[in-house]
Scaffold this motif. Structure first.
Motif, PDB file in Angstrom:
ATOM      1  N   ASN A  83      74.545  23.334  17.322  1.00 44.06           N
ATOM      2  CA  ASN A  83      74.061  22.017  16.873  1.00 44.06           C
ATOM      3  C   ASN A  83      73.883  22.002  15.344  1.00 44.06           C
ATOM      4  O   ASN A  83      72.931  21.423  14.818  1.00 44.06           O
ATOM      5  N   TYR A  84      74.825  22.627  14.677  1.00 42.86           N
ATOM      6  CA  TYR A  84      74.764  22.760  13.216  1.00 42.86           C
ATOM      7  C   TYR A  84      75.166  21.437  12.573  1.00 42.86           C
ATOM      8  O   TYR A  84      76.229  20.887  12.857  1.00 42.86           O
ATOM      9  N   GLN A  85      74.318  20.922  11.703  1.00 44.66           N
ATOM     10  CA  GLN A  85      74.571  19.634  11.060  1.00 44.66           C
ATOM     11  C   GLN A  85      74.914  19.830   9.585  1.00 44.66           C
ATOM     12  O   GLN A  85      74.157  20.455   8.841  1.00 44.66           O
ATOM     13  N   TYR A  86      76.061  19.287   9.198  1.00 48.19           N
ATOM     14  CA  TYR A  86      76.476  19.402   7.809  1.00 48.19           C
ATOM     15  C   TYR A  86      75.461  18.767   6.861  1.00 48.19           C
ATOM     16  O   TYR A  86      75.333  19.166   5.717  1.00 48.19           O
ATOM     17  N   GLN A  87      74.717  17.797   7.344  1.00 42.46           N
ATOM     18  CA  GLN A  87      73.800  17.109   6.447  1.00 42.46           C
ATOM     19  C   GLN A  87      72.663  18.027   5.999  1.00 42.46           C
ATOM     20  O   GLN A  87      71.939  17.711   5.071  1.00 42.46           O
ATOM     21  N   TRP A  88      72.539  19.208   6.696  1.00 43.04           N
ATOM     22  CA  TRP A  88      71.537  20.150   6.225  1.00 43.04           C
ATOM     23  C   TRP A  88      71.868  20.648   4.821  1.00 43.04           C
ATOM     24  O   TRP A  88      70.990  21.023   4.059  1.00 43.04           O
ATOM     25  N   GLU A  91      73.912  15.723   2.298  1.00 45.21           N
ATOM     26  CA  GLU A  91      73.485  14.484   2.931  1.00 45.21           C
ATOM     27  C   GLU A  91      74.670  13.555   3.212  1.00 45.21           C
ATOM     28  O   GLU A  91      75.645  13.530   2.461  1.00 45.21           O
ATOM     29  N   ARG A  93      76.779  13.573   5.811  1.00 42.21           N
ATOM     30  CA  ARG A  93      77.819  14.041   6.732  1.00 42.21           C
ATOM     31  C   ARG A  93      77.373  13.801   8.174  1.00 42.21           C
ATOM     32  O   ARG A  93      76.246  14.138   8.546  1.00 42.21           O
ATOM     33  N   PRO A  94      78.242  13.251   9.043  1.00 45.78           N
ATOM     34  CA  PRO A  94      77.828  12.956  10.423  1.00 45.78           C
ATOM     35  C   PRO A  94      78.082  14.093  11.406  1.00 45.78           C
ATOM     36  O   PRO A  94      77.708  13.998  12.578  1.00 45.78           O
ATOM     37  N   ASP A  95      78.742  15.158  10.954  1.00 48.60           N
ATOM     38  CA  ASP A  95      79.251  16.160  11.889  1.00 48.60           C
ATOM     39  C   ASP A  95      78.147  17.067  12.440  1.00 48.60           C
ATOM     40  O   ASP A  95      77.261  17.513  11.709  1.00 48.60           O
ATOM     41  N   VAL A  96      78.251  17.358  13.739  1.00 48.51           N
ATOM     42  CA  VAL A  96      77.388  18.332  14.416  1.00 48.51           C
ATOM     43  C   VAL A  96      78.304  19.344  15.098  1.00 48.51           C
ATOM     44  O   VAL A  96      79.168  18.963  15.891  1.00 48.51           O
ATOM     45  N   SER A  98      79.009  23.292  17.049  1.00 51.65           N
ATOM     46  CA  SER A  98      78.522  24.464  17.779  1.00 51.65           C
ATOM     47  C   SER A  98      79.671  25.454  17.930  1.00 51.65           C
ATOM     48  O   SER A  98      80.826  25.052  18.114  1.00 51.65           O
TER      49      SER A  98
END
Length: 350
Positions: A83-88, A91, A93-96, A98
């Motif tokens: 569940n890695y989010q690029y927005q981490w 900011e 980015r919509p991608d999640v 795994s």
């Protein structure tokens, strides 16, 4: 043509019949014509998954040396890649994402045995000294090798670069390269002998073939339905060792007429839904003979691959209800170079 690696071959073997360097064994008989015969059995377009979930049977009651698969997420930039989010890190980015890895004991669940899985001591050089060999004379320690240090085995510690086991010959990838597609033939032992432990020799097998009008021809892949895998599913990954010992039909590898039938039929592989296809251990008096005589005959002498723990009950029930016993079988193992066995997700199409 290369010279054979042996001066004499085991009695009753086919070493060299497909060439001195052959690594496919009886799969050489899985010709385009056999694929067409399998395709001709497809009339309904129905497909059956013949694999157990790969975390079955559960635990290690069946074999203390084999453990269930372990799934773990990968690491990504110092974090857990689930569940890695690029927005981490940026900011907007919509991608999640795994991503994971698996630690697999390759013969824990639904599997094929490679021809490098079981060998034997045999005096192939005719010098009075038996050597450890595999099908077609490939050598243990040379053609099939592994690490010598205990700490390099299993998953107890880090794996060093030099510690990899490897079948330089007869690895499971040789089987995968053939695609393992052709005509499957179901032999429904469960229908005739029930779920109790039954030792099936030549006479018992012939009675089933006659009663169900089953014909096994050269190049066919034989599937043995015993009900064992279906019973495992009902144990919900917590099998009872005592119950397992009482379950289902097994072939009697001590029956020489049964072994001769395997030779004479020219079948290319045998897949069963039980643990070892045959009685294990074989129960010989003394220590003169193989503890797995059918494995010895098939893998070592004939180059006949063996499959175990397939899930055959839904297919067997459908075939019986429709008065059929043949189907298209597609069953390649993982193409993992050097492995001596591998899981698979076989598919039957009717």
């Amino acid at each position: 043509m290369a010279e054979p690696r042996w001066k004499k071959r085991p009695e009753g073997s086919n070493w060299g019949d497909f060439g001195p360097d052959d690594q496919k064994g009886r799969l050489n008989l899985l010709t385009p014509q056999k694929v067409l015969q399998g395709i001709a059995e497809v009339r309904e377009g129905l497909a059956f998954c013949l694999s157990l979930p790969l975390d079955y049977p559960g635990g290690n009651a069946m074999n203390v040396n084999r453990l269930p698969p372990i799934l773990r997420p990968l690491l990504r930039k110092g974090g857990v890649n689930m569940n890695y989010q690029y927005q981490w890190i940026q900011e907007g980015r919509p991608d999640v994402l795994s991503d994971d890895l698996a630690i697999l004991h390759l013969q824990y669940s639904t599997q094929w045995d490679a021809l490098s899985h079981v060998g034997a001591l045999f005096d192939a050089n005719d010098d009075g000294v038996p050597e450890p060999l595999y099908y077609n004379g490939f050598s243990a320690g040379g053609d099939v090798e592994g690490p010598s240090e205990l700490e390099d085995c299993g998953i107890a510690g880090p794996i060093k670069p030099h510690s990899t086991s490897c079948a330089h010959a007869l690895g499971i990838e040789r089987m995968a390269e053939t695609c393992v597609q052709g005509r499957g033939v179901m032999i429904d032992l469960h229908h005739h002998y029930g779920l109790g432990r039954t030792h099936v020799g030549y006479d018992q097998l012939m009675r089933v073939l006659e009663a169900d009008r089953v014909e096994v021809e050269a190049g066919d892949i034989v599937c043995l339905h015993t009900g064992y895998a279906e019973a495992l599913l009902g144990m919900n990954r917590n099998p009872d060792p005592a119950e397992l010992e009482r379950l289902a039909a097994v072939l009697d590898g001590n029956d020489s007429r049964l072994l001769n039938w395997i030779t004479d039929s020219n079948l290319v592989a045998i897949a069963a839904d039980n643990y070892s296809v045959e009685i294990f251990p074989a129960g010989h008096a003394g220590d003169c003979c193989s503890v797995m005589p059918l494995h010895h005959h098939c893998l070592f002498k004939l180059g006949v691959h063996l499959g175990e723990l397939w899930h055959l009950t839904p297919l067997a029930q459908w075939l019986r209800a429709n008065d059929r016993n043949r189907f298209l079988l597609t069953a390649p193992p993982l193409r993992l170079p050097g492995a001596v066995g591998a899981p698979l997700n076989p598919i039957a199409t009717v």
